[in-house]
Scaffold this motif. Structure first.
Motif, PDB file in Angstrom:
ATOM      1  N   LEU A 129      15.188  31.291 112.713  1.00  0.00           N
ATOM      2  CA  LEU A 129      14.741  29.935 112.452  1.00  0.00           C
ATOM      3  C   LEU A 129      15.499  28.979 113.372  1.00  0.00           C
ATOM      4  N   ILE A 130      14.772  28.202 114.161  1.00  0.00           N
ATOM      5  CA  ILE A 130      15.352  27.234 115.073  1.00  0.00           C
ATOM      6  C   ILE A 130      15.279  25.846 114.434  1.00  0.00           C
ATOM      7  N   PHE A 131      16.425  25.239 114.202  1.00  0.00           N
ATOM      8  CA  PHE A 131      16.495  23.911 113.592  1.00  0.00           C
ATOM      9  C   PHE A 131      16.501  22.867 114.710  1.00  0.00           C
ATOM     10  N   ARG A 132      15.452  22.076 114.755  1.00  0.00           N
ATOM     11  CA  ARG A 132      15.302  21.113 115.843  1.00  0.00           C
ATOM     12  C   ARG A 132      15.968  19.773 115.546  1.00  0.00           C
ATOM     13  N   THR A 133      16.353  19.525 114.306  1.00  0.00           N
ATOM     14  CA  THR A 133      17.001  18.265 113.954  1.00  0.00           C
ATOM     15  C   THR A 133      18.307  18.543 113.222  1.00  0.00           C
ATOM     16  N   ALA A 134      19.262  17.639 113.396  1.00  0.00           N
ATOM     17  CA  ALA A 134      20.538  17.764 112.684  1.00  0.00           C
ATOM     18  C   ALA A 134      20.330  17.599 111.187  1.00  0.00           C
ATOM     19  N   ARG A 135      19.370  16.770 110.804  1.00  0.00           N
ATOM     20  CA  ARG A 135      19.134  16.502 109.388  1.00  0.00           C
ATOM     21  C   ARG A 135      18.763  17.758 108.622  1.00  0.00           C
ATOM     22  N   SER A 136      17.916  18.587 109.200  1.00  0.00           N
ATOM     23  CA  SER A 136      17.487  19.793 108.491  1.00  0.00           C
ATOM     24  C   SER A 136      18.648  20.754 108.271  1.00  0.00           C
ATOM     25  N   ALA A 137      19.558  20.867 109.243  1.00  0.00           N
ATOM     26  CA  ALA A 137      20.722  21.736 109.078  1.00  0.00           C
ATOM     27  C   ALA A 137      21.696  21.155 108.072  1.00  0.00           C
ATOM     28  N   GLU A 138      21.871  19.840 108.091  1.00  0.00           N
ATOM     29  CA  GLU A 138      22.819  19.200 107.177  1.00  0.00           C
ATOM     30  C   GLU A 138      22.398  19.346 105.724  1.00  0.00           C
ATOM     31  N   ARG A 139      21.113  19.490 105.486  1.00  0.00           N
ATOM     32  CA  ARG A 139      20.651  19.672 104.106  1.00  0.00           C
ATOM     33  C   ARG A 139      21.150  20.982 103.500  1.00  0.00           C
ATOM     34  N   ILE A 140      21.392  21.968 104.354  1.00  0.00           N
ATOM     35  CA  ILE A 140      21.960  23.224 103.864  1.00  0.00           C
ATOM     36  C   ILE A 140      23.467  23.091 103.692  1.00  0.00           C
ATOM     37  N   LEU A 141      24.113  22.410 104.601  1.00  0.00           N
ATOM     38  CA  LEU A 141      25.568  22.370 104.626  1.00  0.00           C
ATOM     39  C   LEU A 141      26.156  21.424 103.591  1.00  0.00           C
ATOM     40  N   LYS A 142      25.388  20.448 103.125  1.00  0.00           N
ATOM     41  CA  LYS A 142      25.905  19.475 102.180  1.00  0.00           C
ATOM     42  C   LYS A 142      25.322  19.699 100.789  1.00  0.00           C
ATOM     43  N   CYS A 169      18.387  25.971 123.663  1.00  0.00           N
ATOM     44  CA  CYS A 169      19.241  24.992 124.329  1.00  0.00           C
ATOM     45  C   CYS A 169      19.250  23.657 123.587  1.00  0.00           C
ATOM     46  N   ASP A 170      18.105  23.269 123.035  1.00  0.00           N
ATOM     47  CA  ASP A 170      17.981  21.979 122.359  1.00  0.00           C
ATOM     48  C   ASP A 170      18.164  22.077 120.849  1.00  0.00           C
ATOM     49  N   ALA A 171      18.433  23.264 120.333  1.00  0.00           N
ATOM     50  CA  ALA A 171      18.532  23.445 118.886  1.00  0.00           C
ATOM     51  C   ALA A 171      19.813  22.829 118.330  1.00  0.00           C
ATOM     52  N   HIS A 172      19.719  22.320 117.118  1.00  0.00           N
ATOM     53  CA  HIS A 172      20.893  21.823 116.399  1.00  0.00           C
ATOM     54  C   HIS A 172      21.538  22.940 115.575  1.00  0.00           C
ATOM     55  N   ALA A 173      20.759  23.949 115.228  1.00  0.00           N
ATOM     56  CA  ALA A 173      21.289  25.089 114.475  1.00  0.00           C
ATOM     57  C   ALA A 173      20.291  26.228 114.584  1.00  0.00           C
ATOM     58  N   ILE A 174      20.754  27.427 114.273  1.00  0.00           N
ATOM     59  CA  ILE A 174      19.880  28.598 114.278  1.00  0.00           C
ATOM     60  C   ILE A 174      20.261  29.504 113.115  1.00  0.00           C
ATOM     61  N   GLY A 222      21.325  36.474 105.750  1.00  0.00           N
ATOM     62  CA  GLY A 222      21.582  36.279 107.171  1.00  0.00           C
ATOM     63  C   GLY A 222      22.676  35.260 107.406  1.00  0.00           C
ATOM     64  N   VAL A 223      22.656  34.662 108.591  1.00  0.00           N
ATOM     65  CA  VAL A 223      23.705  33.723 108.962  1.00  0.00           C
ATOM     66  C   VAL A 223      23.105  32.491 109.638  1.00  0.00           C
ATOM     67  N   LEU A 224      23.827  31.374 109.524  1.00  0.00           N
ATOM     68  CA  LEU A 224      23.473  30.115 110.174  1.00  0.00           C
ATOM     69  C   LEU A 224      24.598  29.733 111.118  1.00  0.00           C
ATOM     70  N   LEU A 225      24.258  29.394 112.361  1.00  0.00           N
ATOM     71  CA  LEU A 225      25.221  28.879 113.328  1.00  0.00           C
ATOM     72  C   LEU A 225      24.798  27.479 113.727  1.00  0.00           C
ATOM     73  N   VAL A 226      25.757  26.560 113.785  1.00  0.00           N
ATOM     74  CA  VAL A 226      25.479  25.147 114.024  1.00  0.00           C
ATOM     75  C   VAL A 226      26.027  24.742 115.389  1.00  0.00           C
ATOM     76  N   ARG A 227      25.272  23.905 116.085  1.00  0.00           N
ATOM     77  CA  ARG A 227      25.715  23.407 117.386  1.00  0.00           C
ATOM     78  C   ARG A 227      26.964  22.537 117.227  1.00  0.00           C
ATOM     79  N   GLU A 228      27.973  22.803 118.047  1.00  0.00           N
ATOM     80  CA  GLU A 228      29.204  22.030 118.023  1.00  0.00           C
ATOM     81  C   GLU A 228      29.079  20.806 118.925  1.00  0.00           C
TER      82      GLU A 228
END
Length: 233
Positions: free
Chosen positions: A119-132, A57-62, A82-88
């Motif tokens: 893998l549960i991404f608890r911060t937006a920063r960690s997910a953004e490092r993959i996307l950018k 529920c609190d994840a920024h991405a998975i 695998g795949v990454l899904l990001v919270r909208e």
């Protein structure tokens, strides 16, 4: 209750009802998304060992990486797709972005193992490092990683004690004991994204926005399943 736990299901129901273009994607990308669905369903099937809904529920991405293969004798290697899904912004989940995971290890080890990873991404920063940028994240170096709490009783009240940016969950089969992802690299699989979304020039921004792509039905099923589990259903 966190509104993120409520909005994803309704938002995805509207998405399923909309006449969005869809593609009959085939091949290993569909198999990867289908396997990711199985991982989510399997991890949630045993309540005392499931991923706590509060974590989702609190994840920024998975990231869901089925069938990660690790093998070696003294020196080992690990690889999976695998795949990454990001919270909208409104609480739903993005279309899946394909990833690869690669790593190695030195130490006493012998055998082979197949592991399903979440893998549960608890911060937006960690997910953004993959996307950018180059689309790469090194676990333990670019972001702190740790094993996550399990069971439905691991409530949101424990969140203040969780300090890592990324928490890992696994389902293993084989001879290895234990799991360490420090030093492993997550990278965007550009070729897989191009094949799955039928666009040779697709970007991660296109996938997140749903622009310039044909959306396979299996991607919607994955998003719906994740939304239900994040809502504790």
């Amino acid at each position: 209750m966190n509104p993120h736990c409520i909005l994803p299901v309704s938002a995805l129901l509207l998405l399923l009802a909309a006449p969005a273009p869809q593609a009959r994607a085939q091949g290993k990308e569909v198999a990867t998304v289908t396997a990711a669905l199985d991982v989510l369903n399997s991890l949630n099937a045993i309540p005392e060992k499931c991923i706590p809904p509060a974590m989702l529920c609190d994840a920024h991405a998975i990231a869901i990486i089925p069938d990660v293969i690790k093998a070696g004798f003294i020196i080992g290697g690990r690889h999976g797709r695998g795949v990454l899904l990001v919270r909208e912004p409104l609480g739903g989940w993005s279309n899946p972005i394909f990833l690869s995971l690669t790593g190695g290890s030195i130490g006493w080890q012998a055998g082979a193992q197949s592991t399903d990873l979440v893998l549960i991404f608890r911060t937006a920063r960690s997910a953004e490092r993959i996307l950018k940028g180059k689309g790469k994240l090194t676990l333990g170096a670019d972001a702190a990683v740790a094993a996550g709490p399990v069971g439905r009783e691991a409530a949101a009240a424990t969140d203040l004690q969780l300090k890592a940016e990324i928490y890992t969950y696994s389902r293993s089969r084989g001879l290895f004991a234990g799991l360490s992802l420090a030093g492993d690299a997550l990278c965007v699989d550009w070729a897989a994204n191009e094949r799955f979304y039928a666009n040779p020039n697709v970007t991660t921004a296109d996938i997140l926005a749903g622009a310039n792509i044909l959306l396979p039905e299996v991607a919607l099923k994955l998003r719906m399943t994740l939304a239900r589990q994040a809502a504790g259903r």
